[in-house]
Design an enzyme around this catalytic site. Structure first.
Site, short mmCIF file in Angstrom:
data_model
loop_
_atom_site.label_atom_id
_atom_site.label_comp_id
_atom_site.label_asym_id
_atom_site.label_seq_id
_atom_site.Cartn_x
_atom_site.Cartn_y
_atom_site.Cartn_z
N TRP A 99 44.77 31.91 41.48
CA TRP A 99 44.34 31.74 42.88
C TRP A 99 44.88 30.43 43.43
CZ3 TRP A 99 43.39 36.10 44.80
CH2 TRP A 99 42.64 37.07 44.14
N ASP A 166 38.46 25.72 47.28
CA ASP A 166 38.21 27.16 47.23
C ASP A 166 37.01 27.34 46.29
OD1 ASP A 166 38.12 29.87 46.67
OD2 ASP A 166 40.22 30.04 46.06
N LYS A 190 31.71 37.38 45.61
CA LYS A 190 31.25 36.97 44.28
C LYS A 190 29.80 36.51 44.26
CE LYS A 190 35.84 37.03 43.38
NZ LYS A 190 37.02 36.43 44.00
C1 PLP Z 1 38.33 36.31 44.37
C2 PLP Z 1 38.94 35.00 44.63
C3 PLP Z 1 39.88 34.82 45.67
C4 PLP Z 1 40.38 35.95 46.53
O1 PLP Z 1 39.50 36.24 47.51
P1 PLP Z 1 39.84 37.32 48.67
O2 PLP Z 1 38.60 37.27 49.49
O3 PLP Z 1 40.05 38.63 47.97
O4 PLP Z 1 41.04 36.87 49.37
C5 PLP Z 1 40.36 33.55 45.87
N1 PLP Z 1 39.97 32.51 45.11
C6 PLP Z 1 39.09 32.67 44.11
C7 PLP Z 1 38.69 31.49 43.29
C8 PLP Z 1 38.56 33.91 43.83
O5 PLP Z 1 37.67 34.07 42.83
#
Ligand code: PLP
Length: 356
Positions: A99, A166, A190
């Site tokens: 990511w 993030d 999540k």
């Molecule tokens: C799942 C995830 C993403 C992707 O998220 P989307 O909403 O599908 O774009 C990005 N960063 C992390 C750390 C993730 O766990």
């Protein structure tokens, strides 16, 4: 059989969230209408939006001068919105997983990107600590929880530039000091709601410093000015998020969740260490995630991997197969995962060991 849902994302939501959301989809607060079929400008939905944003502020203790935005496009859209709005000359990134890597790739469309350190050499099995953040960077970007690899940064760093994080897979898992961050963002799927809403906690004063023109929908200022109502927001995921946040508040807020998360992760890592068949792929104990617990079979038992998966599936464990880039297993034990499910997984690991 009721499944124990260890899915990495979209992932487990509390029964409270699912029941209340389902009820509002059928009939919103006895209005005779579904949450899905009313105007987003109705007083009913405005109240839902307000309370959701207010609960973000309350639960995360967000100081004044910050806005809470509820947008679309996922965390992946933020990989581009962050540099679009902040990158004037140079940005610094920490490469702790795929990511993070995707975020780097987008930033390169907008300027110079300095990847300060990477743990790619060991399939991201640790959090790099040996690097210096250039004082002239417009911001420093981190991924606090590496969902795929099972590593996590659980301290709120002091850095000399704007810190952007993030937090898709560990928001609301622990108390955070929001004042140390310029932006915190993530997808909902999540620890918050079904996929479809993206949260952005942003310090208003960092905006307006880049020269480029920014398309309206990608400009954070649009969404701050219009309080996330510039266009139709994802009403159902926001409604679900509201219930998750109410439930977190009932559970003692983020400090309550953190206590439970540390216990759940603690007993699972203890079993991984104790069990003769398994081992952790994250050597540094401090780097181990309390949200995504990754583990592998010891070298001598590698050929038993498929057998364990079958055994565990038969016992109601769902979603424990590791990501293809790491192999082994991954138990995602987000906030909504009850301790009893973690205990069921531990019993399964013990029984499998006995069966060998
Ligand atoms: C799942 C995830 C993403 C992707 O998220 P989307 O909403 O599908 O774009 C990005 N960063 C992390 C750390 C993730 O766990």
């Amino acid at each position: 059989m009721k499944k124990h849902n260890f899915s990495a994302g979209p992932s487990i939501l509390s029964p409270y969230t699912i029941e209340h959301t389902a009820s509002g989809i059928r009939d919103l607060d006895s209005s005779g209408l579904s949450i899905m079929e009313i105007s987003h400008r109705s007083k009913e939905f405005m109240a839902i939006m307000d309370e959701t944003q207010q609960l973000f502020v309350e639960l995360l203790d967000i100081p004044s001068g910050y806005s809470v935005l509820l947008l679309q496009g996922g965390a992946s859209m933020q990989f581009c919105m962050v540099p679009y709005n902040l990158l004037q000359s140079k940005a610094a990134y920490l490469d702790t997983g795929s990511w993070a890597n995707k975020a780097v790739k987008e930033a390169k469309f907008f300027g110079e990107v300095d990847v300060l350190a990477s743990s790619k050499d060991t399939t991201y099995s640790y959090i790099p600590r040996d690097y210096t953040i250039p004082a002239d960077a417009d911001y420093f970007h981190i991924t606090t929880n590496n969902t795929i690899y099972g590593t996590e940064i659980r301290e709120d760093m002091d850095v000399p530039v704007n810190l952007v994080a993030d937090m898709s897979s560990d928001i609301f898992s622990r108390p955070i000091d929001v004042s140390k961050y310029a932006i915190i963002y993530g997808g909902a799927q999540k620890n918050l709601a079904p996929a479809g809403v993206t949260f952005v906690i942003i310090k208003d004063a960092i905006l307006g410093k880049v020269d480029r023109a920014i398309p309206t929908m990608l400009d954070y200022r649009t969404h701050i000015d219009k309080e996330s109502m510039f266009n139709t927001p994802p009403v159902v995921p926001i409604y679900a998020a509201l219930h998750t946040l109410r439930w977190y508040k009932e559970q003692g807020g983020v400090s309550g969740m953190y206590k439970l998360n540390v216990e759940k992760a603690g007993i699972l890592y203890d079993e991984i260490e104790r069990n003769s068949l398994f081992t952790s792929n994250i050597e540094n104990v401090e780097d181990r995630s309390i949200m995504n617990v990754t583990f592998i079979m010891k070298e001598a038992y590698k050929e038993k991997e498929a057998d364990f998966l079958t055994f565990a599936t038969g016992r109601g464990m769902s979603g424990i197969k590791g990501h293809r880039s790491v192999g082994g297993f991954r138990a995602s034990i987000y906030n909504a995962m009850p301790r009893s499910s973690v205990e069921a997984l531990i019993d399964t690991m013990k029984d499998f060991e006995k069966s060998i």
